[in-house]
Write a protein that holds these residues in place. Sequence first.
Motif, short mmCIF file in Angstrom:
data_model
loop_
_atom_site.label_atom_id
_atom_site.label_comp_id
_atom_site.label_asym_id
_atom_site.label_seq_id
_atom_site.Cartn_x
_atom_site.Cartn_y
_atom_site.Cartn_z
N GLY A 109 -11.62 -38.27 9.44
CA GLY A 109 -12.35 -37.02 9.33
C GLY A 109 -13.85 -37.17 9.45
N GLU A 110 -14.38 -38.24 8.85
CA GLU A 110 -15.83 -38.44 8.92
C GLU A 110 -16.28 -38.69 10.36
OE1 GLU A 110 -17.81 -37.84 6.52
OE2 GLU A 110 -16.17 -37.45 5.12
N ALA A 111 -15.46 -39.45 11.09
CA ALA A 111 -15.80 -39.73 12.49
C ALA A 111 -15.78 -38.44 13.30
CB ALA A 111 -14.83 -40.75 13.07
N LEU A 112 -14.77 -37.61 13.05
CA LEU A 112 -14.69 -36.35 13.79
C LEU A 112 -15.87 -35.46 13.46
CD1 LEU A 112 -13.30 -34.31 15.58
CD2 LEU A 112 -11.87 -33.64 13.64
N ALA A 113 -16.21 -35.38 12.18
CA ALA A 113 -17.36 -34.55 11.79
C ALA A 113 -18.63 -35.04 12.47
CB ALA A 113 -17.52 -34.57 10.27
N ALA A 114 -18.80 -36.36 12.52
CA ALA A 114 -20.00 -36.92 13.15
C ALA A 114 -20.02 -36.59 14.64
CB ALA A 114 -20.03 -38.43 12.93
N VAL A 121 -22.37 -28.73 16.62
CA VAL A 121 -21.31 -27.87 16.10
C VAL A 121 -21.46 -27.82 14.58
CG1 VAL A 121 -18.82 -27.62 15.77
CG2 VAL A 121 -19.73 -28.31 18.00
N ASP A 122 -21.43 -26.61 14.04
CA ASP A 122 -21.51 -26.44 12.59
C ASP A 122 -20.17 -26.86 11.98
OD1 ASP A 122 -22.22 -25.66 10.03
OD2 ASP A 122 -21.56 -23.59 10.35
N VAL A 123 -20.18 -27.93 11.20
CA VAL A 123 -18.94 -28.47 10.63
C VAL A 123 -18.95 -28.24 9.13
CG1 VAL A 123 -17.51 -30.51 10.31
CG2 VAL A 123 -18.87 -30.25 12.39
N ARG A 124 -17.88 -27.69 8.63
CA ARG A 124 -17.74 -27.53 7.19
C ARG A 124 -16.61 -28.43 6.70
NH1 ARG A 124 -16.74 -21.72 4.96
NH2 ARG A 124 -14.76 -22.27 4.04
N VAL A 125 -16.93 -29.37 5.86
CA VAL A 125 -15.93 -30.30 5.34
C VAL A 125 -15.57 -29.89 3.92
CG1 VAL A 125 -15.42 -32.69 4.74
CG2 VAL A 125 -16.80 -32.18 6.77
N GLU A 126 -14.31 -29.69 3.69
CA GLU A 126 -13.83 -29.43 2.34
C GLU A 126 -12.80 -30.50 1.98
OE1 GLU A 126 -12.60 -25.46 1.58
OE2 GLU A 126 -14.56 -24.64 2.09
N GLY A 174 -19.12 -20.86 16.26
CA GLY A 174 -18.74 -20.63 14.86
C GLY A 174 -18.81 -21.88 14.02
N THR A 175 -17.96 -21.92 13.03
CA THR A 175 -17.90 -23.06 12.12
C THR A 175 -16.59 -23.81 12.33
OG1 THR A 175 -19.19 -21.86 10.48
CG2 THR A 175 -17.92 -23.75 9.69
N PHE A 176 -16.69 -25.11 12.41
CA PHE A 176 -15.50 -25.94 12.54
C PHE A 176 -15.15 -26.47 11.16
CE2 PHE A 176 -12.68 -29.30 13.75
CZ PHE A 176 -12.17 -28.92 14.98
N TYR A 177 -13.89 -26.29 10.80
CA TYR A 177 -13.46 -26.58 9.43
C TYR A 177 -12.64 -27.86 9.40
CZ TYR A 177 -11.00 -25.71 5.01
OH TYR A 177 -10.48 -25.80 3.75
N LEU A 178 -12.94 -28.69 8.42
CA LEU A 178 -12.18 -29.93 8.22
C LEU A 178 -11.74 -30.02 6.77
CD1 LEU A 178 -14.11 -32.86 9.95
CD2 LEU A 178 -11.69 -32.35 10.17
N LEU A 179 -10.48 -30.26 6.55
CA LEU A 179 -9.96 -30.42 5.20
C LEU A 179 -9.52 -31.87 5.01
CD1 LEU A 179 -9.22 -28.99 2.56
CD2 LEU A 179 -6.99 -28.48 3.54
N ILE A 180 -10.23 -32.57 4.15
CA ILE A 180 -9.98 -34.00 3.95
C ILE A 180 -9.38 -34.22 2.56
CG2 ILE A 180 -11.04 -36.29 3.83
CD1 ILE A 180 -13.12 -35.36 5.82
N GLN A 181 -8.41 -35.10 2.50
CA GLN A 181 -7.70 -35.32 1.24
C GLN A 181 -8.39 -36.41 0.42
OE1 GLN A 181 -3.79 -35.99 2.91
NE2 GLN A 181 -3.36 -33.81 2.81
N ARG A 182 -8.56 -36.11 -0.84
CA ARG A 182 -9.28 -37.03 -1.72
C ARG A 182 -8.43 -37.33 -2.97
NH1 ARG A 182 -10.45 -34.00 -6.08
NH2 ARG A 182 -10.89 -31.78 -5.76
#
Lengths: 298, 190
Positions: A109-114, A121-126, A174-182
């Motif tokens: 996920g971090e690589a994709l966000a980068a 691209v506006d990336v929102r990571v949750e 728009g905003t690109f959304y990423l949901l990462i599991q923690r």
Amino acid sequence: MSDQFDPVDCVRRLDPVDGEQLATEWSTSDAKTALFQEITTMPVETPSKTRTVQRPAAPRRAVLVAALAIAGLVVAVPGVLPGPDTAAYAVRHLPDGLLEVSWDGDLDGEALAATLREYDVDVRVETEPVSPSMVGQVSGLGPLEQQGNAVFEWGANASETESSFTLDPTAFSGTFYLLIQRAAEPGERYAAAAEAFTPGEVLSGLQCSVDLPLRGEVLAAHLDRLGQTAVWNVVDVSSSDAVPQGEVLNVHAIDAETVDVMVRLDGDTTPADPSPYLTPGHETHDDSCAAAGSVGSG
Amino acid sequence: VDEARGRFDEIYEAYSGLIYAYALRRTGDPDVAGDIVGETFLVAWRKLADVPAGEQVRPWLYAVARRTLSTYRRGDQRRQRLVHRLQLDLPSHQVQTPAGEPDDRALIARAFNALGPRDQELLTLVGWDGLSNEELADTFRCSRAVVRVRLHRARRRFQRELAEVGLQRHVVSGHEPGRWAPAHPDPEEA
């Protein structure tokens, strides 16, 4: 004092609205008619053949899949569950200016966000709390707003572990959304959990040191020893705290201290889908059974 | 277009009242509730091809209404204010507690207010809106097993809070000293 107050009955008593009267008045109201007329003057979207709501079938060991409630556009990512260590991440520039992102195995996920941020691209990571073996994986991604298929599109050849999408970074606004599991905080409920017998999970290896099929009372003793609370779910019957007489079909963690156990009662012939970890031949699950000494013996 | 309008008409006729009641119960404001109905069915109209058939329509609409309500609560102003623009007169049948009558609703409300928002949402979708476990699973886009466990736990927590305000017997289970357990009637105490 009354012994029992049914919780749902109590909730009904708090209902702030008289539903029957409201329904009657709504059904004949001018507002209802006016809203209908206003709405139906709006244009209708043309159905698209490549809608992004494709949701790949989850492996059986992932019964508890988190809800993804982002406008129906964010989808579960294939290969989010424990799988072979074949992670590969690739970004390719297509001739028409599109960006193609593909991966095999767990998506970084971090690589994709980068990558996306490189293209402004506006990336929102949750993040969401998950059981131990799922930490670090991406469980959902996609644009928050529908932007048309030319802007974002899933690859056509997705499999359980491989997936890809294309994005037009110049057209995307728009905003690109990423949901990462923690990892879960102490006491925090998991939003998703792998089966409890999976390597790394709370009951990893237990199946290697008990007789199969695993009995409810046997599992109960182990759970007690491990300090785990059980919520027993008997097939097609509601949950309870009593240990049922029957065969354990599968177990999932709800949080770090509680597991959800599915049991088929003795004499019940209802077809059910047992855990692949709880079948004869479990010795083939080498990784899982490696931890048998720490969990299963006792 | 006529076919689409016909199908939308059926959906709107069958469910707009339910969605309006859903929104009114949670906002207490007929205008806002009307806006939520407007936006929910605007989504249904625009994405009519995506609206499932049969019994799945209802949870689909609840899922949209739920997101719309969430957007409203975040103060998002991007919503289309249909009701305000149309200046509609919307119905409101709110329950009034009879003055002077003994009523344990206040105690129940105190217990309910002690719950987390997730438990409250689940319990009200069952108690107020009458959603089944299957419909809840479709609304939240999760499995029925997850819904069953969450609902079970929400009920238990509510029972515990009811006990705290004196409306439920408080029984502690034997194998979990100090932890609350569902209040099963105890024959010796009965």
